[in-house]
Design a protein around this motif. Structure first.
Motif, mmCIF file in Angstrom:
data_model
loop_
_atom_site.group_PDB
_atom_site.id
_atom_site.type_symbol
_atom_site.label_atom_id
_atom_site.label_comp_id
_atom_site.label_asym_id
_atom_site.label_seq_id
_atom_site.Cartn_x
_atom_site.Cartn_y
_atom_site.Cartn_z
ATOM 1 N N GLN A 254 0.822 -1.208 0.000
ATOM 2 C CA GLN A 254 0.000 0.000 0.000
ATOM 3 C C GLN A 254 0.855 1.256 0.000
ATOM 4 O OE1 GLN A 254 -3.426 -0.338 0.013
ATOM 5 N NE2 GLN A 254 -3.254 -2.572 0.165
ATOM 6 N N SER A 255 2.124 1.136 0.436
ATOM 7 C CA SER A 255 2.976 2.316 0.575
ATOM 8 C C SER A 255 3.292 2.914 -0.795
ATOM 9 C CB SER A 255 4.275 1.941 1.289
ATOM 10 O OG SER A 255 5.177 3.027 1.281
ATOM 11 N N ASP A 261 11.104 1.536 -4.332
ATOM 12 C CA ASP A 261 12.134 1.005 -3.432
ATOM 13 C C ASP A 261 11.518 -0.106 -2.595
ATOM 14 O OD1 ASP A 261 14.328 0.542 -1.855
ATOM 15 O OD2 ASP A 261 14.181 2.412 -0.711
ATOM 16 N N LYS A 262 11.412 -1.290 -3.165
ATOM 17 C CA LYS A 262 10.732 -2.394 -2.495
ATOM 18 C C LYS A 262 11.473 -2.847 -1.239
ATOM 19 C CE LYS A 262 8.502 -4.138 -6.686
ATOM 20 N NZ LYS A 262 8.272 -5.277 -7.585
ATOM 21 N N ILE A 263 12.786 -3.017 -1.346
ATOM 22 C CA ILE A 263 13.547 -3.516 -0.201
ATOM 23 C C ILE A 263 13.572 -2.488 0.916
ATOM 24 C CG2 ILE A 263 15.831 -4.246 0.575
ATOM 25 C CD1 ILE A 263 16.295 -5.463 -2.148
ATOM 26 N N GLY A 264 13.867 -1.231 0.580
ATOM 27 C CA GLY A 264 13.930 -0.195 1.597
ATOM 28 C C GLY A 264 12.601 0.009 2.298
ATOM 29 N N THR A 265 11.520 0.026 1.531
ATOM 30 C CA THR A 265 10.196 0.197 2.123
ATOM 31 C C THR A 265 9.852 -0.972 3.040
ATOM 32 O OG1 THR A 265 9.456 1.420 0.175
ATOM 33 C CG2 THR A 265 7.746 0.527 1.613
ATOM 34 N N SER A 266 10.159 -2.183 2.610
ATOM 35 C CA SER A 266 9.867 -3.368 3.420
ATOM 36 C C SER A 266 10.640 -3.335 4.733
ATOM 37 C CB SER A 266 10.214 -4.639 2.641
ATOM 38 O OG SER A 266 9.446 -4.738 1.458
ATOM 39 N N LEU A 267 11.934 -3.034 4.667
ATOM 40 C CA LEU A 267 12.748 -2.993 5.884
ATOM 41 C C LEU A 267 12.289 -1.892 6.834
ATOM 42 C CD1 LEU A 267 16.332 -3.588 4.427
ATOM 43 C CD2 LEU A 267 14.925 -5.196 5.748
#
Length: 428
Positions: A254-255, A261-267
């Motif tokens: 949803q972000s 930035d999939k990895i940065g957002t997930s972390l």
């Protein structure tokens, strides 16, 4: 042979150095537990502690491999080779026991006369242009509409308008989210659906046996194709060809920053999501089972393989008429370690059902539907529409092979016992 090779794969390291071999196995198991716990800390902590845990995730397995290689010398490659023999022999032995994949029935039908295809030129990094999909489709008699990258278009409305104008086949070249929308319209009007593997991952195309490296080969179905009857999943009124995800992943997609930035957002989001400090508290009811406060629930259109590492993330069938359910609730590092070491971890729930109800302690539920972000009213009723979709595929496609059966050691032991009793000479 499979059972003997598996036993020797364990005995060779033990026999090579006696007690030291036993200690090595214990160290290996302990190392895996530490690495799993460190992975949990990496996902749930922030700052220097997260970085320290990340170093452990990489360093511990590397140290274990180095220790085994330095200590066991020739015994390690011999043991690995024996494991390879055990796996191959076990799969070969189980081929005739009914545990292998049953190929879906194919129907020979005349080619479509008025096919209509929707293509997303942005999908898969521009596969539509790179493989000349529009030009090939038009040479085969299809009408093609390219989605405008700069304009939000109603894919469902485009597909329905094409049916109203006489289209006798609908197809989509794009991601699985686009595929699901067009597939639902095809199922609604009882006409075939054509999958063109022009997305990034193309999970639906993979399980249909289509060539993901050459999306142009999918268009061969227009002239030399067969039809399959497969199931279609629904979350509320929204269709999905792969899965509907609830919990941590659904909140992350949803972000607004996720796409860039999939990895940065997930972390950044996972520490609060996994520890319950952010996001809705979920409850999932699947048949007679209730999952309370899971961090993630995955509802799939037909069950995914879970017990076979060689086929993990694949679906053996798309026409079983059942939903697969994977629920995860990890309350700490010990649960994270058990996920890897325990054959049947309490933190993981695996079910096969016809309906699932997911509700939240809020008015709405965040959902990742075939990778697309949605927010739906709570509760969300997930169901399977058995045989609702007719898919037209090329008659020759690379993924349709006799798949190896799932390696089930319990079945293998029973088979070996049965064979030995049958082969043993009877006393007069």
């Amino acid at each position: 042979m499979a059972l003997a090779a598996a036993a020797l794969a364990v005995l060779v390291p033990l026999g090579y150095d006696g007690l030291a071999g036993v200690l090595l196995l214990v160290c290996g198991a302990a190392g895996l537990a530490v690495a799993s716990a460190a992975a949990w800390w990496t996902l749930t902590l922030r700052g220097p502690l997260r970085w320290a845990a990340g170093v452990l995730v990489l360093a511990v397995p590397a140290a274990i491999v180095a220790l085994f290689a330095a200590t066991l010398l020739w015994a390690l490659p011999v043991s690995l080779a024996l494991w390879g023999v055990a796996v191959w022999s076990g799969r070969y032995a189980l081929r005739g026991t009914g545990s292998h994949r049953v190929r879906s029935k194919e129907y020979r039908t005349p080619p479509p006369q008025r096919p209509f295809l929707i293509m997303n030129p942005r999908s898969g990094g521009g596969k539509v242009d790179r493989f000349g999909l529009k030009e090939k489709a038009e040479r085969l008699g299809a009408r093609v509409v390219l989605l405008d990258p700069d304009e939000q278009q109603d894919i469902t409305a485009l597909a329905r308008a094409a049916v109203a104008e006489g289209a006798d086949l609908l197809g989509a070249a794009g991601g699985d989210g686009t595929q699901a929308l067009v597939a639902a319209v095809a199922a609604e009007h009882g006409i075939p659906f054509l999958v063109i593997s022009a997305g990034t991952r193309n999970h639906f195309a993979l399980d249909l046996g289509l060539d993901r490296d050459d999306p142009g080969a999918c268009l061969d179905a227009l002239s030399d194709g067969v039809e399959l009857r497969v199931d279609l999943g629904f979350a509320g009124d929204h269709p999905f060809v792969n899965n509907a995800s609830f919990g941590a992943y659904a909140a992350i997609v949803q972000s607004p920053s996720y796409r860039g930035d999939k990895i940065g957002t997930s972390l950044d989001l996972l520490p609060d999501l996994l520890t319950g400090q952010q996001g809705a508290r979920l409850t999932a009811k699947a048949g007679d089972t209730t999952l309370d406060s899971p961090q993630a629930v995955l509802v799939s259109n037909n069950p995914y393989r879970t017990g076979d590492p060689f086929g993990f993330g694949r679906r053996d069938r798309l026409d079983t008429g059942a939903l697969g359910v994977l629920g995860v609730r990890v309350d700490g590092a010990a649960d994270a370690a058990a996920l890897l070491l325990d054959p049947e971890p309490a933190a993981l729930t695996v079910l096969t059902v016809r309906e699932v109800v997911v509700e939240a302690d809020a008015a709405e539920v965040q959902v990742g539907l075939d990778g697309e972000a949605l927010v739906l009213p709570s509760p969300v009723h997930c169901r399977i529409a058995a045989g609702a979709l007719t898919v037209r595929v090329p008659r020759k496609r690379p993924g349709v092979v006799q798949r190896q059966p799932r390696l089930d050691w319990r079945r293998l032991r029973k088979l070996a016992a049965t064979v030995s009793r049958t082969a043993a000479p009877r006393r007069m």
